[in-house]
Design a protein around this motif. Structure first.
Motif, mmCIF file in Angstrom:
data_model
loop_
_atom_site.group_PDB
_atom_site.id
_atom_site.type_symbol
_atom_site.label_atom_id
_atom_site.label_comp_id
_atom_site.label_asym_id
_atom_site.label_seq_id
_atom_site.Cartn_x
_atom_site.Cartn_y
_atom_site.Cartn_z
ATOM 1 N N MET A 1 -5.170 67.366 29.321
ATOM 2 C CA MET A 1 -4.584 67.294 28.014
ATOM 3 C C MET A 1 -5.302 68.312 27.143
ATOM 4 S SD MET A 1 -4.596 64.100 25.431
ATOM 5 C CE MET A 1 -2.935 63.597 25.197
ATOM 6 N N ALA A 2 -4.562 69.106 26.409
ATOM 7 C CA ALA A 2 -5.152 70.121 25.551
ATOM 8 C C ALA A 2 -5.413 69.545 24.171
ATOM 9 C CB ALA A 2 -4.220 71.320 25.449
ATOM 10 N N THR A 3 -6.555 69.905 23.622
ATOM 11 C CA THR A 3 -6.881 69.533 22.250
ATOM 12 C C THR A 3 -7.191 70.806 21.487
ATOM 13 O OG1 THR A 3 -9.207 69.245 22.804
ATOM 14 C CG2 THR A 3 -7.807 67.281 22.880
ATOM 15 N N LYS A 4 -6.977 70.784 20.184
ATOM 16 C CA LYS A 4 -7.231 71.964 19.359
ATOM 17 C C LYS A 4 -8.455 71.711 18.506
ATOM 18 C CE LYS A 4 -2.558 73.515 19.475
ATOM 19 N NZ LYS A 4 -1.594 74.378 18.963
ATOM 20 N N GLN A 6 -10.968 73.478 15.556
ATOM 21 C CA GLN A 6 -11.012 74.543 14.553
ATOM 22 C C GLN A 6 -12.468 74.912 14.285
ATOM 23 O OE1 GLN A 6 -8.932 73.645 10.984
ATOM 24 N NE2 GLN A 6 -9.175 75.686 10.149
ATOM 25 N N GLU A 7 -12.787 76.157 14.554
ATOM 26 C CA GLU A 7 -14.122 76.668 14.291
ATOM 27 C C GLU A 7 -13.986 77.942 13.469
ATOM 28 O OE1 GLU A 7 -16.592 77.266 17.662
ATOM 29 O OE2 GLU A 7 -16.155 75.305 18.488
ATOM 30 N N GLY A 8 -14.472 77.927 12.256
ATOM 31 C CA GLY A 8 -14.459 79.122 11.426
ATOM 32 C C GLY A 8 -13.070 79.680 11.197
ATOM 33 N N GLY A 9 -12.088 78.815 11.068
ATOM 34 C CA GLY A 9 -10.735 79.270 10.784
ATOM 35 C C GLY A 9 -9.913 79.581 12.023
ATOM 36 N N LEU A 10 -10.503 79.535 13.243
ATOM 37 C CA LEU A 10 -9.762 79.790 14.478
ATOM 38 C C LEU A 10 -9.461 78.481 15.198
ATOM 39 C CD1 LEU A 10 -11.533 82.847 16.126
ATOM 40 C CD2 LEU A 10 -9.246 82.775 15.203
ATOM 41 N N LEU A 11 -8.283 78.392 15.711
ATOM 42 C CA LEU A 11 -7.930 77.231 16.535
ATOM 43 C C LEU A 11 -8.033 77.660 17.997
ATOM 44 C CD1 LEU A 11 -4.842 75.655 14.744
ATOM 45 C CD2 LEU A 11 -7.141 74.754 14.872
ATOM 46 N N GLU A 12 -8.760 76.896 18.765
ATOM 47 C CA GLU A 12 -8.873 77.183 20.195
ATOM 48 C C GLU A 12 -8.378 75.971 20.979
ATOM 49 O OE1 GLU A 12 -12.745 78.221 21.472
ATOM 50 O OE2 GLU A 12 -13.021 79.717 19.892
ATOM 51 N N ALA A 13 -7.687 76.230 22.047
ATOM 52 C CA ALA A 13 -7.240 75.147 22.924
ATOM 53 C C ALA A 13 -8.321 74.896 23.970
ATOM 54 C CB ALA A 13 -5.929 75.498 23.599
ATOM 55 N N GLN A 14 -8.708 73.645 24.112
ATOM 56 C CA GLN A 14 -9.666 73.273 25.144
ATOM 57 C C GLN A 14 -8.977 72.321 26.103
ATOM 58 O OE1 GLN A 14 -13.112 71.540 23.373
ATOM 59 N NE2 GLN A 14 -14.175 73.499 23.297
ATOM 60 N N ARG A 15 -9.207 72.540 27.354
ATOM 61 C CA ARG A 15 -8.622 71.686 28.381
ATOM 62 C C ARG A 15 -9.672 70.693 28.870
ATOM 63 N NH1 ARG A 15 -3.326 72.326 29.104
ATOM 64 N NH2 ARG A 15 -2.656 74.448 28.827
ATOM 65 N N ALA A 16 -9.267 69.442 28.943
ATOM 66 C CA ALA A 16 -10.153 68.420 29.501
ATOM 67 C C ALA A 16 -10.201 68.600 31.011
ATOM 68 C CB ALA A 16 -9.654 67.026 29.148
ATOM 69 N N GLN A 17 -11.384 68.547 31.571
ATOM 70 C CA GLN A 17 -11.535 68.689 33.014
ATOM 71 C C GLN A 17 -11.247 67.347 33.681
ATOM 72 O OE1 GLN A 17 -12.119 71.457 34.757
ATOM 73 N NE2 GLN A 17 -12.090 72.645 32.870
ATOM 74 N N LEU A 18 -10.225 67.318 34.499
ATOM 75 C CA LEU A 18 -9.871 66.094 35.226
ATOM 76 C C LEU A 18 -10.567 66.088 36.574
ATOM 77 C CD1 LEU A 18 -6.060 65.840 34.516
ATOM 78 C CD2 LEU A 18 -7.917 64.642 33.383
ATOM 79 N N GLN A 19 -11.149 64.975 36.896
ATOM 80 C CA GLN A 19 -11.802 64.811 38.189
ATOM 81 C C GLN A 19 -10.839 64.105 39.136
ATOM 82 O OE1 GLN A 19 -14.823 66.036 38.831
ATOM 83 N NE2 GLN A 19 -14.909 66.812 36.737
ATOM 84 N N PRO A 20 -10.873 64.464 40.412
ATOM 85 C CA PRO A 20 -10.034 63.717 41.355
ATOM 86 C C PRO A 20 -10.512 62.271 41.421
ATOM 87 C CG PRO A 20 -11.490 65.240 42.512
ATOM 88 C CD PRO A 20 -11.655 65.499 41.050
ATOM 89 N N PRO A 21 -9.607 61.342 41.717
ATOM 90 C CA PRO A 21 -10.018 59.930 41.759
ATOM 91 C C PRO A 21 -10.991 59.682 42.912
ATOM 92 C CG PRO A 21 -7.808 60.180 42.621
ATOM 93 C CD PRO A 21 -8.205 61.519 42.064
ATOM 94 N N LYS A 22 -11.876 58.709 42.719
ATOM 95 C CA LYS A 22 -12.772 58.323 43.810
ATOM 96 C C LYS A 22 -11.925 57.710 44.917
ATOM 97 C CE LYS A 22 -16.860 57.495 41.062
ATOM 98 N NZ LYS A 22 -17.859 56.511 40.635
ATOM 99 N N MET A 23 -12.306 57.994 46.129
ATOM 100 C CA MET A 23 -11.575 57.487 47.273
ATOM 101 C C MET A 23 -12.384 56.373 47.940
ATOM 102 S SD MET A 23 -8.884 59.306 47.074
ATOM 103 C CE MET A 23 -7.972 59.379 48.594
ATOM 104 N N TYR A 24 -11.653 55.440 48.559
ATOM 105 C CA TYR A 24 -12.275 54.280 49.184
ATOM 106 C C TYR A 24 -11.773 54.122 50.614
ATOM 107 C CZ TYR A 24 -13.895 53.000 44.565
ATOM 108 O OH TYR A 24 -14.536 53.007 43.361
ATOM 109 N N LYS A 25 -12.708 53.787 51.513
ATOM 110 C CA LYS A 25 -12.357 53.504 52.906
ATOM 111 C C LYS A 25 -11.933 52.050 53.012
ATOM 112 C CE LYS A 25 -16.421 54.913 54.404
ATOM 113 N NZ LYS A 25 -17.546 55.255 55.290
#
Length: 102
Positions: A1-4, A6-25
């Protein structure tokens, strides 16, 4: 999900790093009472294995005390454990099915 941000008048898009789900045996544990044919049926019915694969895992459970049926995300693994346990109880077998983090 992208969030915006604002730093010093600039808007930057940051992407949240998604981790793969933990796997179970999901594993079956050996006991002295559940018939081998029933274990094969469970493996075929709940894990969609063919007869050869199911037999191989059943023999691993029998000889080594436990065998891995599959590796799944947590919710799916928990559902498989519950389904197998309920099916075994319904047929009056003490077959134990457990899950552990991979």
């Amino acid at each position: 999900m992208a969030t915006k941000i604002q730093e010093g008048g600039l808007l930057e898009a940051q992407r949240a790093q998604l981790q793969p789900p933990k796997m179970y045996k999901v594993m079956l544990l050996n006991d002295d009472f559940t018939p081998m044919e029933f274990v094969i049926t469970v493996l075929q019915r709940f894990f969609s294995l063919d007869t050869e694969q199911a037999t191989r895992i059943m023999l691993k459970v029998h000889n080594e005390g436990r065998g891995v049926c599959g590796i799944f995300p947590r919710d799916i693994a928990a559902t498989k454990v519950e389904q197998v346990s309920a099916f075994a109880r319904q047929h009056q077998h003490p077959l134990a099915c457990v899950m552990e983090e991979n």
